[in-house]
Design a protein around this motif. Structure first.
Motif, short mmCIF file in Angstrom:
data_model
loop_
_atom_site.label_atom_id
_atom_site.label_comp_id
_atom_site.label_asym_id
_atom_site.label_seq_id
_atom_site.Cartn_x
_atom_site.Cartn_y
_atom_site.Cartn_z
N PHE A 59 0.83 -1.19 0.00
CA PHE A 59 0.00 0.00 0.00
C PHE A 59 0.86 1.24 0.00
CE2 PHE A 59 -2.38 -3.46 1.81
CZ PHE A 59 -3.65 -3.29 1.31
N ASP A 60 0.31 2.32 -0.55
CA ASP A 60 0.96 3.63 -0.54
C ASP A 60 0.18 4.53 0.39
OD1 ASP A 60 2.63 2.59 -2.48
OD2 ASP A 60 1.60 3.58 -4.14
N VAL A 61 0.89 5.24 1.26
CA VAL A 61 0.26 6.20 2.16
C VAL A 61 0.46 7.57 1.55
CG1 VAL A 61 0.20 7.14 4.49
CG2 VAL A 61 0.80 4.73 4.13
N ILE A 62 -0.66 8.22 1.18
CA ILE A 62 -0.63 9.49 0.47
C ILE A 62 -1.12 10.61 1.40
CG2 ILE A 62 -1.40 10.75 -1.59
CD1 ILE A 62 0.04 8.12 -2.28
N LEU A 63 -0.29 11.62 1.60
CA LEU A 63 -0.67 12.80 2.37
C LEU A 63 -1.47 13.71 1.44
CD1 LEU A 63 -0.29 14.54 4.99
CD2 LEU A 63 1.63 15.57 3.82
N THR A 64 -2.73 13.99 1.77
CA THR A 64 -3.56 14.82 0.90
C THR A 64 -3.69 16.25 1.41
OG1 THR A 64 -5.56 14.06 2.01
CG2 THR A 64 -4.89 12.87 0.03
N GLY A 65 -3.34 16.51 2.66
CA GLY A 65 -3.40 17.87 3.19
C GLY A 65 -2.88 17.92 4.61
N ASP A 66 -2.51 19.14 5.06
CA ASP A 66 -1.97 19.27 6.41
C ASP A 66 -3.03 19.64 7.44
OD1 ASP A 66 -2.41 22.02 6.14
OD2 ASP A 66 -0.34 22.46 5.68
N ASP A 106 -0.80 -3.27 7.69
CA ASP A 106 -0.70 -2.86 9.09
C ASP A 106 0.14 -1.59 9.24
OD1 ASP A 106 -2.24 -5.01 9.86
OD2 ASP A 106 -0.51 -6.28 10.33
N GLU A 107 1.28 -1.55 8.54
CA GLU A 107 2.15 -0.37 8.62
C GLU A 107 1.45 0.85 8.02
OE1 GLU A 107 6.66 1.15 7.50
OE2 GLU A 107 6.06 -0.89 6.99
N ALA A 108 0.73 0.66 6.92
CA ALA A 108 0.00 1.77 6.30
C ALA A 108 -1.05 2.32 7.26
CB ALA A 108 -0.66 1.31 4.99
N ALA A 109 -1.76 1.43 7.96
CA ALA A 109 -2.78 1.87 8.93
C ALA A 109 -2.14 2.63 10.08
CB ALA A 109 -3.56 0.68 9.44
N LYS A 110 -0.98 2.16 10.54
CA LYS A 110 -0.26 2.82 11.64
C LYS A 110 0.19 4.22 11.23
CE LYS A 110 3.97 2.39 14.32
NZ LYS A 110 5.28 1.75 14.36
N ILE A 111 0.77 4.33 10.03
CA ILE A 111 1.24 5.63 9.52
C ILE A 111 0.06 6.58 9.34
CG2 ILE A 111 2.30 6.78 7.54
CD1 ILE A 111 4.04 4.23 7.24
N LYS A 112 -1.04 6.06 8.79
CA LYS A 112 -2.23 6.89 8.59
C LYS A 112 -2.72 7.43 9.94
CE LYS A 112 -6.90 6.94 6.76
NZ LYS A 112 -8.00 6.22 6.18
N ALA A 113 -2.76 6.58 10.96
CA ALA A 113 -3.22 7.01 12.28
C ALA A 113 -2.30 8.08 12.86
CB ALA A 113 -3.31 5.81 13.21
N GLN A 114 -0.99 7.92 12.69
CA GLN A 114 -0.04 8.91 13.20
C GLN A 114 -0.24 10.26 12.53
OE1 GLN A 114 3.53 6.32 12.42
NE2 GLN A 114 4.30 7.35 14.26
N LEU A 115 -0.38 10.25 11.21
CA LEU A 115 -0.54 11.50 10.49
C LEU A 115 -1.88 12.17 10.80
CD1 LEU A 115 1.03 10.48 7.07
CD2 LEU A 115 1.94 12.14 8.69
N GLU A 116 -2.94 11.37 10.91
CA GLU A 116 -4.26 11.93 11.24
C GLU A 116 -4.27 12.51 12.65
OE1 GLU A 116 -6.98 8.76 10.26
OE2 GLU A 116 -7.23 9.53 8.22
N ALA A 117 -3.55 11.88 13.57
CA ALA A 117 -3.46 12.40 14.93
C ALA A 117 -2.77 13.76 14.96
CB ALA A 117 -2.71 11.42 15.84
N ALA A 118 -1.86 13.99 14.01
CA ALA A 118 -1.15 15.27 13.90
C ALA A 118 -2.01 16.31 13.17
CB ALA A 118 0.16 15.08 13.17
N GLY A 119 -3.14 15.90 12.59
CA GLY A 119 -4.04 16.84 11.92
C GLY A 119 -4.09 16.72 10.42
N ALA A 120 -3.35 15.80 9.85
CA ALA A 120 -3.28 15.66 8.39
C ALA A 120 -4.47 14.88 7.85
CB ALA A 120 -1.99 14.95 7.99
N THR A 121 -4.71 15.04 6.55
CA THR A 121 -5.68 14.19 5.86
C THR A 121 -4.86 13.23 5.01
OG1 THR A 121 -5.89 15.84 4.10
CG2 THR A 121 -7.55 15.86 5.83
N VAL A 122 -5.22 11.93 5.06
CA VAL A 122 -4.39 10.88 4.47
C VAL A 122 -5.27 9.88 3.71
CG1 VAL A 122 -2.72 9.07 5.01
CG2 VAL A 122 -2.83 11.09 6.45
N GLU A 123 -4.72 9.35 2.63
CA GLU A 123 -5.35 8.27 1.86
C GLU A 123 -4.40 7.08 1.84
OE1 GLU A 123 -6.22 9.11 -2.21
OE2 GLU A 123 -7.58 10.74 -1.73
#
Length: 125
Positions: A59-66, A106-123
């Motif tokens: 999977f690719d973790v894509i940052l869509t916004g801050d 699993d790693e993609a879900a973990k990274i997504k959760a970390q970025l969302e906790a910081a306020g980012a929008t992620v796909e």
């Protein structure tokens, strides 16, 4: 428009050192890295060639916004990717952009959760 055949002939006449200097100049002018483009090309092509019937394993973790919290998102991107401050800031400012590519579900879900906790929008793709 430039004569492309003449441009190809001129580029073919360059020595290896001249080609390396040209590469550096273009990277500085355009704000890109040739190594990143080369690494990203096989990853993009590999996913398209896979049959649709197979279950996706990478999977690719894509940052869509801050999300308006750029500093927090930059800190998380640095922690996740080990990028320097300037590179992480550039990645966040150029969203949508891949933060990690070819990771497990699993790693993609973990990274997504970390970025969302910081306020980012992620796909995750």
């Amino acid at each position: 428009m430039a004569d492309l055949n003449a441009l190809v002939d001129q580029l073919s006449a360059l020595t290896v050192l001249e080609a390396a200097d040209l590469s550096k100049l273009l990277e500085e002018k355009w704000g890109v890295s040739a190594a990143a483009a080369v690494a990203a090309a096989p990853a993009a092509g590999g996913g398209a060639a896979a049959p649709a019937a197979e279950e996706q394993t990478e999977f690719d973790v894509i940052l869509t916004g801050d999300g308006g919290k750029k500093i927090n998102v930059i800190k998380e991107v640095r922690a996740i990717t080990s990028l320097g401050l300037t590179e992480a800031k550039t990645l966040v400012e150029s969203a949508p952009k891949a933060v990690k590519e070819g990771v497990s579900k699993d790693e993609a879900a973990k990274i997504k959760a970390q970025l969302e906790a910081a306020g980012a929008t992620v796909e995750v793709k």
